[in-house]
Design a protein around this motif. Sequence first.
Motif, PDB file in Angstrom:
ATOM      1  N   VAL A  42      31.516  32.823   4.638  1.00 12.99           N
ATOM      2  CA  VAL A  42      33.034  32.307   4.014  1.00 12.99           C
ATOM      3  C   VAL A  42      32.741  30.562   4.551  1.00 12.99           C
ATOM      4  O   VAL A  42      33.215  29.765   3.713  1.00 12.99           O
ATOM      5  CB  VAL A  42      34.112  33.238   4.618  1.00 12.99           C
ATOM      6  CG1 VAL A  42      34.743  32.570   4.220  1.00 12.99           C
ATOM      7  CG2 VAL A  42      33.971  34.359   3.388  1.00 12.99           C
ATOM      8  N   LEU A  43      32.742  30.578   5.532  1.00 12.31           N
ATOM      9  CA  LEU A  43      32.543  29.600   6.471  1.00 12.31           C
ATOM     10  C   LEU A  43      31.753  28.259   5.331  1.00 12.31           C
ATOM     11  O   LEU A  43      31.683  27.477   5.129  1.00 12.31           O
ATOM     12  CB  LEU A  43      32.265  29.008   7.547  1.00 12.31           C
ATOM     13  CG  LEU A  43      33.173  29.566   8.757  1.00 12.31           C
ATOM     14  CD1 LEU A  43      32.505  29.818  10.242  1.00 12.31           C
ATOM     15  CD2 LEU A  43      34.560  28.213   9.003  1.00 12.31           C
ATOM     16  N   MET A  44      30.264  28.636   5.126  1.00 11.92           N
ATOM     17  CA  MET A  44      30.113  28.357   3.443  1.00 11.92           C
ATOM     18  C   MET A  44      30.069  28.039   2.670  1.00 11.92           C
ATOM     19  O   MET A  44      30.515  26.600   2.318  1.00 11.92           O
ATOM     20  CB  MET A  44      28.004  28.708   3.955  1.00 11.92           C
ATOM     21  CG  MET A  44      27.223  28.203   5.852  1.00 11.92           C
ATOM     22  SD  MET A  44      25.407  28.902   5.315  1.00 11.92           S
ATOM     23  CE  MET A  44      26.735  31.188   5.462  1.00 11.92           C
ATOM     24  N   ALA A  45      31.094  28.266   2.271  1.00 10.51           N
ATOM     25  CA  ALA A  45      30.863  28.558   0.993  1.00 10.51           C
ATOM     26  C   ALA A  45      32.354  27.054   1.010  1.00 10.51           C
ATOM     27  O   ALA A  45      33.088  26.754  -0.209  1.00 10.51           O
ATOM     28  CB  ALA A  45      32.037  29.516   1.006  1.00 10.51           C
ATOM     29  N   GLY A  46      33.558  27.531   2.210  1.00 10.28           N
ATOM     30  CA  GLY A  46      34.503  25.905   2.128  1.00 10.28           C
ATOM     31  C   GLY A  46      34.529  25.625   2.429  1.00 10.28           C
ATOM     32  O   GLY A  46      33.872  24.563   1.728  1.00 10.28           O
ATOM     33  N   GLY A  47      33.115  25.440   2.743  1.00 12.36           N
ATOM     34  CA  GLY A  47      32.036  23.641   3.315  1.00 12.36           C
ATOM     35  C   GLY A  47      31.524  23.390   2.142  1.00 12.36           C
ATOM     36  O   GLY A  47      32.172  22.147   1.578  1.00 12.36           O
ATOM     37  N   LEU A  48      31.394  24.136   1.170  1.00 13.03           N
ATOM     38  CA  LEU A  48      30.830  23.244  -0.715  1.00 13.03           C
ATOM     39  C   LEU A  48      32.237  23.045  -0.894  1.00 13.03           C
ATOM     40  O   LEU A  48      31.915  22.529  -1.705  1.00 13.03           O
ATOM     41  CB  LEU A  48      30.234  24.679  -1.300  1.00 13.03           C
ATOM     42  CG  LEU A  48      28.446  24.653  -0.250  1.00 13.03           C
ATOM     43  CD1 LEU A  48      28.645  26.258  -1.624  1.00 13.03           C
ATOM     44  CD2 LEU A  48      27.915  23.597  -0.497  1.00 13.03           C
ATOM     45  N   LEU A  49      33.448  23.278  -1.013  1.00 12.81           N
ATOM     46  CA  LEU A  49      34.575  23.326  -1.129  1.00 12.81           C
ATOM     47  C   LEU A  49      34.647  22.433  -0.600  1.00 12.81           C
ATOM     48  O   LEU A  49      36.759  22.177  -0.518  1.00 12.81           O
ATOM     49  CB  LEU A  49      35.581  24.340  -1.280  1.00 12.81           C
ATOM     50  CG  LEU A  49      35.242  25.524  -2.384  1.00 12.81           C
ATOM     51  CD1 LEU A  49      35.999  26.668  -2.144  1.00 12.81           C
ATOM     52  CD2 LEU A  49      34.852  24.801  -3.669  1.00 12.81           C
ATOM     53  N   ALA A  50      34.523  21.418  -0.125  1.00 14.84           N
ATOM     54  CA  ALA A  50      34.936  20.123   0.470  1.00 14.84           C
ATOM     55  C   ALA A  50      35.652  19.207   0.066  1.00 14.84           C
ATOM     56  O   ALA A  50      36.344  17.734   0.550  1.00 14.84           O
ATOM     57  CB  ALA A  50      33.553  19.200   1.447  1.00 14.84           C
ATOM     58  N   PHE A  51      35.704  19.170  -0.791  1.00 17.11           N
ATOM     59  CA  PHE A  51      36.708  18.322  -1.915  1.00 17.11           C
ATOM     60  C   PHE A  51      38.101  18.587  -2.138  1.00 17.11           C
ATOM     61  O   PHE A  51      39.145  17.941  -2.626  1.00 17.11           O
ATOM     62  CB  PHE A  51      36.614  18.014  -3.626  1.00 17.11           C
ATOM     63  CG  PHE A  51      36.078  19.458  -4.329  1.00 17.11           C
ATOM     64  CD1 PHE A  51      37.530  19.983  -4.968  1.00 17.11           C
ATOM     65  CD2 PHE A  51      35.219  20.663  -4.755  1.00 17.11           C
ATOM     66  CE1 PHE A  51      37.036  20.886  -6.056  1.00 17.11           C
ATOM     67  CE2 PHE A  51      34.990  20.977  -5.080  1.00 17.11           C
ATOM     68  CZ  PHE A  51      36.552  21.925  -5.816  1.00 17.11           C
ATOM     69  N   LEU A  52      38.746  19.895  -1.283  1.00 18.15           N
ATOM     70  CA  LEU A  52      39.582  20.537  -1.768  1.00 18.15           C
ATOM     71  C   LEU A  52      40.202  19.967  -0.163  1.00 18.15           C
ATOM     72  O   LEU A  52      39.489  19.737   0.890  1.00 18.15           O
ATOM     73  CB  LEU A  52      40.177  21.979  -1.535  1.00 18.15           C
ATOM     74  CG  LEU A  52      39.630  22.323  -2.961  1.00 18.15           C
ATOM     75  CD1 LEU A  52      39.667  23.788  -2.570  1.00 18.15           C
ATOM     76  CD2 LEU A  52      40.314  21.832  -4.156  1.00 18.15           C
ATOM     77  N   PRO A  53      41.714  19.593   0.171  1.00 13.53           N
ATOM     78  CA  PRO A  53      42.265  18.595   1.088  1.00 13.53           C
ATOM     79  C   PRO A  53      42.098  19.978   2.454  1.00 13.53           C
ATOM     80  O   PRO A  53      41.936  19.348   3.520  1.00 13.53           O
ATOM     81  CB  PRO A  53      43.947  19.009   0.676  1.00 13.53           C
ATOM     82  CG  PRO A  53      43.808  18.924  -0.302  1.00 13.53           C
ATOM     83  CD  PRO A  53      42.250  19.888  -0.732  1.00 13.53           C
ATOM     84  N   VAL A  54      42.354  20.990   1.976  1.00 13.13           N
ATOM     85  CA  VAL A  54      42.483  22.297   3.012  1.00 13.13           C
ATOM     86  C   VAL A  54      40.815  22.178   4.313  1.00 13.13           C
ATOM     87  O   VAL A  54      40.567  22.085   5.123  1.00 13.13           O
ATOM     88  CB  VAL A  54      42.632  23.664   3.625  1.00 13.13           C
ATOM     89  CG1 VAL A  54      42.830  24.640   4.617  1.00 13.13           C
ATOM     90  CG2 VAL A  54      44.257  23.488   2.698  1.00 13.13           C
ATOM     91  N   PHE A  55      39.719  22.592   2.986  1.00 12.21           N
ATOM     92  CA  PHE A  55      38.532  22.524   3.639  1.00 12.21           C
ATOM     93  C   PHE A  55      37.628  20.927   3.875  1.00 12.21           C
ATOM     94  O   PHE A  55      37.543  20.582   4.079  1.00 12.21           O
ATOM     95  CB  PHE A  55      37.430  23.233   2.741  1.00 12.21           C
ATOM     96  CG  PHE A  55      38.003  24.380   1.968  1.00 12.21           C
ATOM     97  CD1 PHE A  55      38.182  25.496   2.568  1.00 12.21           C
ATOM     98  CD2 PHE A  55      38.814  24.295   0.582  1.00 12.21           C
ATOM     99  CE1 PHE A  55      38.659  26.637   1.971  1.00 12.21           C
ATOM    100  CE2 PHE A  55      39.561  26.094   0.166  1.00 12.21           C
ATOM    101  CZ  PHE A  55      39.453  27.146   1.065  1.00 12.21           C
TER     102      PHE A  55
END
Length: 83
Positions: A42-55
């Motif tokens: 889940v953390l790796m998937a969130g890292g791939l969504l780094a363009f979003l403000p929370v991630f």
Amino acid sequence: MTRPPRDYLRLQWRALRQRILRALVWVRRHVPPGLRLLLGLVLMAGGLLAFLPVFGLWMFPLGVAVAALDVKPLIRWLRARRD
């Protein structure tokens, strides 16, 4: 623009490493083994969504480290079962 002294950067790097190690120790003690791998993914998937403000990109390496807590013992166990 002036560059920060080398000692400052060294101290910041050491502090960052200590935070990461503390986080991994906490995860190892408080999160059950099956969920650690899921949490890492889940953390790796969130890292791939780094363009979003929370991630952020910080999530990907932390996810790899958390998932590695479960993957390495799993590989050892599989090798022992094979032999």
